[in-house]
Design an enzyme around this catalytic site. Structure first.
Site, PDB file in Angstrom:
ATOM      1  CB  CYS A 112      72.151 117.994   4.725  1.00  0.00           C
ATOM      2  SG  CYS A 112      73.876 117.902   5.184  1.00  0.00           S
ATOM      3  CG  HIS A 252      70.323 114.340   5.404  1.00  0.00           C
ATOM      4  ND1 HIS A 252      71.250 114.069   4.414  1.00  0.00           N
ATOM      5  CD2 HIS A 252      71.013 114.907   6.425  1.00  0.00           C
ATOM      6  CE1 HIS A 252      72.437 114.466   4.828  1.00  0.00           C
ATOM      7  NE2 HIS A 252      72.327 114.966   6.040  1.00  0.00           N
ATOM      8  CG  ASN A 282      75.886 113.769   5.942  1.00  0.00           C
ATOM      9  OD1 ASN A 282      75.342 114.097   4.888  1.00  0.00           O
ATOM     10  ND2 ASN A 282      75.792 114.480   7.047  1.00  0.00           N
TER      11      ASN A 282
HETATM   12  O1  UT7 Z   1      74.047 116.419   7.747  1.00  0.00           O
HETATM   13  C1  UT7 Z   1      73.679 117.515   8.532  1.00  0.00           C
HETATM   14  C2  UT7 Z   1      73.201 117.101   9.821  1.00  0.00           C
HETATM   15  N1  UT7 Z   1      74.293 116.497  10.544  1.00  0.00           N
HETATM   16  C3  UT7 Z   1      74.057 116.084  11.750  1.00  0.00           C
HETATM   17  O2  UT7 Z   1      72.923 116.208  12.153  1.00  0.00           O
HETATM   18  C4  UT7 Z   1      75.153 115.503  12.565  1.00  0.00           C
HETATM   19  C5  UT7 Z   1      74.707 115.449  13.994  1.00  0.00           C
HETATM   20  N2  UT7 Z   1      75.726 114.985  14.922  1.00  0.00           N
HETATM   21  C6  UT7 Z   1      76.165 113.701  14.968  1.00  0.00           C
HETATM   22  O3  UT7 Z   1      75.785 112.868  14.176  1.00  0.00           O
HETATM   23  C7  UT7 Z   1      77.095 113.327  16.101  1.00  0.00           C
HETATM   24  O4  UT7 Z   1      77.133 114.369  17.041  1.00  0.00           O
HETATM   25  C8  UT7 Z   1      78.540 113.000  15.634  1.00  0.00           C
HETATM   26  C9  UT7 Z   1      78.558 111.701  14.872  1.00  0.00           C
HETATM   27  C10 UT7 Z   1      79.059 114.122  14.776  1.00  0.00           C
HETATM   28  C11 UT7 Z   1      79.459 112.841  16.832  1.00  0.00           C
HETATM   29  O5  UT7 Z   1      78.975 111.811  17.685  1.00  0.00           O
HETATM   30  P1  UT7 Z   1      78.855 112.063  19.249  1.00  0.00           P
HETATM   31  O6  UT7 Z   1      78.424 110.807  19.860  1.00  0.00           O
HETATM   32  O7  UT7 Z   1      77.996 113.274  19.441  1.00  0.00           O
HETATM   33  O8  UT7 Z   1      80.345 112.318  19.648  1.00  0.00           O
HETATM   34  P2  UT7 Z   1      81.037 113.583  20.333  1.00  0.00           P
HETATM   35  O9  UT7 Z   1      81.306 114.636  19.331  1.00  0.00           O
HETATM   36  O10 UT7 Z   1      80.250 113.958  21.573  1.00  0.00           O
HETATM   37  O11 UT7 Z   1      82.407 112.938  20.803  1.00  0.00           O
HETATM   38  C12 UT7 Z   1      82.434 111.894  21.805  1.00  0.00           C
HETATM   39  C13 UT7 Z   1      83.850 111.366  21.904  1.00  0.00           C
HETATM   40  C14 UT7 Z   1      84.893 112.452  22.040  1.00  0.00           C
HETATM   41  O12 UT7 Z   1      85.902 111.981  22.904  1.00  0.00           O
HETATM   42  P3  UT7 Z   1      86.048 112.585  24.389  1.00  0.00           P
HETATM   43  O13 UT7 Z   1      86.227 114.053  24.194  1.00  0.00           O
HETATM   44  O14 UT7 Z   1      84.752 112.254  25.052  1.00  0.00           O
HETATM   45  O15 UT7 Z   1      87.220 111.865  24.928  1.00  0.00           O
HETATM   46  C15 UT7 Z   1      85.470 112.580  20.662  1.00  0.00           C
HETATM   47  O16 UT7 Z   1      86.810 113.042  20.666  1.00  0.00           O
HETATM   48  O17 UT7 Z   1      84.178 110.650  20.714  1.00  0.00           O
HETATM   49  C16 UT7 Z   1      85.401 111.148  20.185  1.00  0.00           C
HETATM   50  N3  UT7 Z   1      85.356 111.064  18.735  1.00  0.00           N
HETATM   51  C17 UT7 Z   1      85.922 110.067  18.034  1.00  0.00           C
HETATM   52  N4  UT7 Z   1      86.608 108.994  18.403  1.00  0.00           N
HETATM   53  C18 UT7 Z   1      87.050 108.166  17.429  1.00  0.00           C
HETATM   54  C19 UT7 Z   1      84.760 111.935  17.870  1.00  0.00           C
HETATM   55  N5  UT7 Z   1      84.930 111.521  16.613  1.00  0.00           N
HETATM   56  C20 UT7 Z   1      85.648 110.368  16.678  1.00  0.00           C
HETATM   57  C21 UT7 Z   1      86.137 109.478  15.722  1.00  0.00           C
HETATM   58  N6  UT7 Z   1      86.831 108.396  16.141  1.00  0.00           N
HETATM   59  N7  UT7 Z   1      85.925 109.669  14.396  1.00  0.00           N
END
Ligand code: UT7
Length: 325
Positions: A112, A252, A282
């Protein structure tokens, strides 16, 4: 001698997919995607479409706006991790579609951060007097590399390309300062084992799950916020300015919560940060040059304004560049 961007361009695949479209094929919701990422829709490559065509279109726009013919270029540098071929480089493929001969063309793989890294390579070479006119591209199609059964990653990415034509100039406008960083010790926070195989959202067959994009999102989130904030502060200080002098930050576009957290850390008002991820998702290395082109078109900055580009991505890599437009 320094370097200045005199033309920008962008291009994306023809079809945009909304969060509702993804709800139909994944266990996800528009509400989750918008509230956790800020994304509403993204342009996705469909089977048979080519990132090379998209990057060529973005490059032609940038050349047109710069008033420069492809044949006048001294080099082509592409920030990408999405070439369909292990070799030749993506930049060499663009060189052919643009019909340019006998100049160096090569890729910079910084995920990225690819455009910011490529811009720095071009700027340093132009400062050294090596080249006078350089095409810098950021292009990626990570949607073709995700696991379309994994809602944690599949909803995040969009495809596209942005390009900038840079010319060497004595100043005072142009690239003032660039800082680049990498943290190879954390490479497994965001990785892709194999490239070259396309598995678009609409294709019938799928990549082997082991060969899809892997991301440890929550850990990456924290590093992205800290690294983008730190490098932004450092590059502005090194150039002898304060953040108050900066007209617009073009970051980004990974997640609106990252962008807001970076702005909070820096004490920047949100309206100083250009955001378009709600329509693109992204787009990896394409996100900064697409946003730069849109922000310019929207009149968010003009001649002599200070414009700050920053990015963070797989590698890990991060960087920032301060430009006087
Ligand atoms: O481009 C390079 C740089 N990229 C980044 O810097 C990305 C950085 N990370 C992020 O932007 C975030 O961590 C994400 C958007 C990837 C994820 O968001 P989050 O708030 O950190 O979610 P999480 O991975 O901690 O997941 C929280 C919950 C989980 O459910 P449980 O286990 O708590 O029941 C996931 O299963 O959200 C659930 N979840 C979803 N639910 C519905 C994860 N993805 C989805 C989804 N739809 N698409």
């Amino acid at each position: 001698m320094g370097s200045r961007i005199i033309g920008t361009g962008r291009a994306v695949p023809p079809v945009s997919f909304s969060n509702q479209d993804l709800e139909r094929q994944l266990d996800t919701s528009d509400e989750w995607i918008r509230s956790r990422t800020g994304i509403s829709s993204r342009y996705l490559m469909r089977t048979g479409e080519s990132l090379l065509d998209i990057a060529t279109e973005a490059s032609r726009h940038a050349l047109d706006k710069a008033g420069i013919k492809a044949g006048e270029l001294d080099a082509i540098i592409a920030g990408t991790v999405s070439s369909e071929y292990a070799f030749p480089s993506f930049a060499c493929q663009v060189q052919r579609t643009l019909g340019v001969t006998s100049i160096p063309a090569f890729d910079v793989a910084a995920a990225c951060s690819g455009f910011v890294f490529a811009l720095s390579v071009a700027d340093n070479s132009m400062r050294a007097g090596v080249w006078k006119k350089v095409l810098v591209i950021g292009a990626d199609a990570l949607s073709t590399m995700v696991d379309w059964g994994d809602r944690r990653t599949a909803v995040l990415f969009g495809d596209g390309a942005g390009a900038a034509v840079m010319v060497s100039e004595p100043g005072p406008r142009g690239v003032l300062e660039t800082l680049l960083r990498s943290a190879g010790e954390a490479w497994d926070l965001l990785s892709l084992r194999a490239t070259g195989v396309r598995a678009s959202a609409d294709s019938e067959w799928r990549r082997d799950v082991a060969d899809t994009l892997k991301m440890r999102g929550p850990e990456l989130f924290k590093i992205a916020v800290k690294s983008m904030a730190d490098i932004t502060r450092q590059v502005v200080e090194r150039a002898g300015f304060t953040l108050a002098d900066v007209r617009v930050v073009i970051p980004h576009q990974a997640n609106i919560r990252i962008l807001n957290a970076v702005a909070d850390r820096l004490g920047l008002p949100y309206d100083k940060v250009f955001v378009n991820l709600e329509r693109y998702g992204n787009t990896s290395a394409a996100s900064v040059p697409i946003a730069l082109d849109e922000a310019l078109e929207a009149g968010r900055f003009g001649d002599n304004d200070l414009v700050l580009l920053n990015a963070c991505g797989g590698g890990l890599t991060w960087g920032a560049s301060l430009l006087r437009w």
